[in-house]
Design a protein around this motif. Structure first.
Motif, PDB file in Angstrom:
ATOM      1  N   CYS A  86       0.829  -1.205   0.000  1.00  0.00           N
ATOM      2  CA  CYS A  86       0.000   0.000   0.000  1.00  0.00           C
ATOM      3  C   CYS A  86       0.869   1.264   0.000  1.00  0.00           C
ATOM      4  N   CYS A 132      -6.202  -1.863  -0.332  1.00  0.00           N
ATOM      5  CA  CYS A 132      -5.457  -2.156   0.893  1.00  0.00           C
ATOM      6  C   CYS A 132      -6.423  -2.638   1.969  1.00  0.00           C
ATOM      7  N   TRP A 149      -7.292   1.950   1.426  1.00  0.00           N
ATOM      8  CA  TRP A 149      -6.906   2.650   0.198  1.00  0.00           C
ATOM      9  C   TRP A 149      -7.247   1.823  -1.029  1.00  0.00           C
TER      10      TRP A 149
END
Ligand SMILES: [Zn+2]
Lengths: 246, 461
Positions: free
Chosen positions: B210, B232, B237
């Motif tokens: 990430c 993620c 994310w």
């Protein structure tokens, strides 16, 4: 039970680095293999692995690995002091230096600080090539061959440390140096990268004996070792050819 | 842009003269004129007046295919373009096509320059030509001698990209994400369809992390290598919604649809390999961003030439021979071909691996690190009856195959490529897959003919 711990394989898998874990998995039937995911507690924090491997990574991942390992640094260093076998290849061992300076960005990242050395990284000064050398940081010396590829140079008080390798041909830990890496107790760091263990099966055997664990000896493992040794013999003779460029 | 000066004119005129001379000699003018121009005027690219529109195409795989396709489509719509289709994608090749396009005062004749640009060389090209559009196909593992790692290549391309350039990038590739982030107008493309079934993943998977928290990314759909739909699991994310999404793929009707806001552009599917599906999606994005209409894009795809395939198949006397052009030392290219072999649903496969770097055989010791980025595990598939590995590095590959769990009795090890001619197993096999690279394509073709001849003789008996 004997355990091989692959520390952050998501990061340390550049340049064929997974080859070391793959080779040992074939060499060591019956050993348990633990993979540490980034962002989770590494296996060594609560347990005693027999051998820890950490491989070449991007420069971003070096930074991330330092950040993620910092909370466990004391435990990791205690294991190293107690003789746990650790092999950090390529630029992975640089995270154990005092710090890494990223010249292009004008900043320095604090390292884990096991070794009194400094790392300097410059994206516009990439160097790579072959290395032929003899291990000096071991009970037995042997010829080792391999490759390095990096943006970094490691500098510092080399004299106070036992280097891992005396380079006969090819670059050491920095452009002026003829030695590479470090042997500290059973911690081995080297810029040689990728499938170092299958390429140098006798060094792999030496490393495994240091773990003190029983090593499986089957028909398959004997054959694997024989093929690896033959491949090594051939490559070494090519590396040693007169006029070979490094 | 720097001012044009006498040195520039000297470089331009002598460069043009050399193109003329090379033509008289019936030689390709792809490299030399650019080399000459850069020697006479090292900042030639900083001085040559820039065509009105400059499009650069970069990335590890698919640069040539995509830029040739873009060239075809632009020409089909009446645009006159300057394109380094036959030249090199380095500063010399790019200088050569630009000087060819220039008149004697250096002014560009064609208004559009379409430039396939080598990733590493981009830093010597893009800051001066200031492309209007930069297409980044992907950032994959390549020969590491030259390219280090994808993160480094992305850094170079990012540094080379001027802020005024619109960056069109592969949103399914986490390594492309950083290029132009926070500085440039950016448009992403992505495949938003179920698994195409093109790729059979092996055991080796790249595991990007990430960009925000460093946790390993999770894939809801991994298409190949590190390309796919990812997010993620730790911090949540995920890449922004794509600006251009491939939303439909109809293999029977041979069409694909790219959605961009309200627009839905459906085009003829020239070829259905996964790599090409990405190339086509990228091409639609570039053409739309250049202002071509939906009808123009569709017309272009209808009329574009067939994209050359890296796989050629032959049927001879009841047997099947497949020739797979495989870029040695490039793990992603190898894995695509290894996967191709593994997923063919036929029994009794014979695989002939002839991936030898001739240059290294003569001058160096080939670096074998890439064997361990390649999925030799795919060859442990029971449908593969036998493997021949030939060339200088055959012993290293034998070791790699044993680590991959391929039984040794299934493997024939030959120290030279020429020895393959005498391998008896070759002439008995039903399904043969030759994996060769540019260094061994001559031998591979001879082998194919020899096998075909023998099979026909055998068939006549
Ligand atoms: Zn995250």
């Amino acid at each position: 039970m004997a355990v091989l711990e692959l520390l952050y394989p998501a990061a340390g898998n550049l340049y064929g680095e997974m080859g070391n874990g793959m080779y040992l998995t074939a060499r060591l039937p019956g050993w348990e293999i633990k993979r540490d995911e980034m962002g989770e507690e590494p296996f060594f924090v609560q347990h005693d692995p027999s051998l820890i491997l950490l491989g070449s990574m991007t420069e971003n991942h070096q930074e991330q690995s330092i950040r993620l390992l910092l909370p466990y640094r004391d435990r990791l260093f205690a294991l190293i002091e107690a003789g746990t076998v650790v092999l950090a290849t390529g630029n992975a061992w640089e995270i154990f230096t005092q710090g890494i300076t990223f010249k292009n960005e004008g900043r320095r990242v604090e390292g884990l600080g096991l070794l009194p050395l400094e790392t300097e990284t410059d994206y516009f000064a990439r160097n790579h090539g072959k290395v032929l050398g003899t291990t000096v940081g071991g009970e037995q010396t042997m010829k080792v061959i391999g490759y390095h590829a990096r943006f970094s140079q490691v500098k510092g008080e080399e004299v106070q440390l036992t280097p891992w390798l005396l380079s006969e041909k090819g670059e050491g830990m920095n452009r002026e140096s003829k030695v590479d890496g470090v042997r500290y107790r059973n911690f081995f760091g080297t810029h040689l990268l990728g499938p170092l263990l299958p390429t140098n099966p006798d060094f792999a055997e030496f490393l495994l004996t240091l773990t003190g664990e029983a090593l499986p000896e089957t028909e398959e493992t004997a054959r694997l070792l024989a093929v690896a040794r033959e491949a090594h013999r051939r490559r070494l003779s090519e590396f040693e050819k007169p006029g070979m460029k490094y | 842009m720097k001012k044009i000066n006498l040195r520039f004119f000297l470089a331009l005129w002598l460069g043009k003269l050399s193109i003329f001379a090379l033509r008289l000699l019936k030689k390709h003018a792809s490299h030399f004129p650019g080399e000459l121009a850069l020697k006479l005027c090292p900042d030639f690219l900083q001085r040559i007046p820039r065509p009105k529109t400059v499009v650069c195409v970069t990335g590890t795989n698919g640069k040539t295919t995509t830029s040739n396709l873009l060239g075809d489509i632009l020409r089909a719509n009446g645009h006159k373009i300057t394109h380094n289709a036959y030249g090199s994608n380095t500063p010399t090749g790019i200088s050569a096509v630009l000087l060819e396009n220039a008149d004697l005062l250096g002014r560009p004749r064609n208004e559009i320059a379409l430039l396939e640009t080598d990733e590493r060389a981009s830093i010597h090209v893009m800051p001066y030509l200031k492309p209007d559009i930069l297409l980044v196909n992907n950032m994959l593992r390549d020969t590491f001698k030259r390219n280090a790692h994808p993160g480094f290549i992305a850094w170079i391309v990012g540094k080379a990209t001027p802020p005024e350039t619109t960056v069109i990038y592969n949103g399914d590739d986490p390594e492309c994400r950083s290029i132009g982030e926070g500085t440039n107008h950016r448009l992403s493309f992505s495949l938003r369809i179920p698994d195409t079934g093109n790729y059979r993943p092996g055991t080796f998977e790249e595991r990007p992390t990430c960009p925000h928290c460093g946790h390993e990314l999770q894939y809801t759909l991994r298409r190949y290598s590190h390309i796919g739909l990812h997010h993620c699991p730790a911090c949540g994310w995920e890449p922004a919604a794509p600006d251009y999404a491939l939303t439909e793929l109809d293999r029977e009707a041979r069409t694909f649809t790219v959605t961009h806001g309200e627009k839905e552009i459906t085009c003829h599917l020239i070829n259905d390999s996964l790599a090409n599906i990405y190339n086509f999606t990228a091409a639609v994005a570039v053409l739309d961003a250049m202002g071509l209409s939906e009808a123009e894009i569709q017309k272009g795809f209808r009329e574009a030439r067939i994209v050359a395939s890296r796989v050629k198949e032959y049927d001879v006397a009841g047997r099947h021979i497949a020739m797979l052009l495989t870029k040695g030392q490039s793990p992603v290219a190898c894995n695509n071909m290894f996967s191709y072999v593994a997923k063919q649903e036929v029994p009794g496969k014979l695989v002939v691996l002839m991936l030898e770097d001739q240059h290294d055989v003569q001058n160096d010791v080939e670096n074998t690190c890439w064997f361990y980025d390649c999925d030799y595990e795919l060859f442990s598939d029971p449908s593969i009856e036998h493997l021949i590995i030939a060339g200088q590095r055959s012993q290293d590959q034998l070791l790699r195959l044993m680590i991959a769990g391929v039984p040794e009795e299934k493997i024939t090890v030959l120290d030279t490529i020429d020895a393959v001619f005498d391998a008896e197993v070759l002439y008995r096999a039903k399904n043969i897959y030759f994996l060769y690279d540019v260094f061994t394509d001559g031998v591979a073709e001879k082998l194919r003919r020899r096998v075909a001849e023998k099979m026909q003789e055998g068939g006549a008996n």
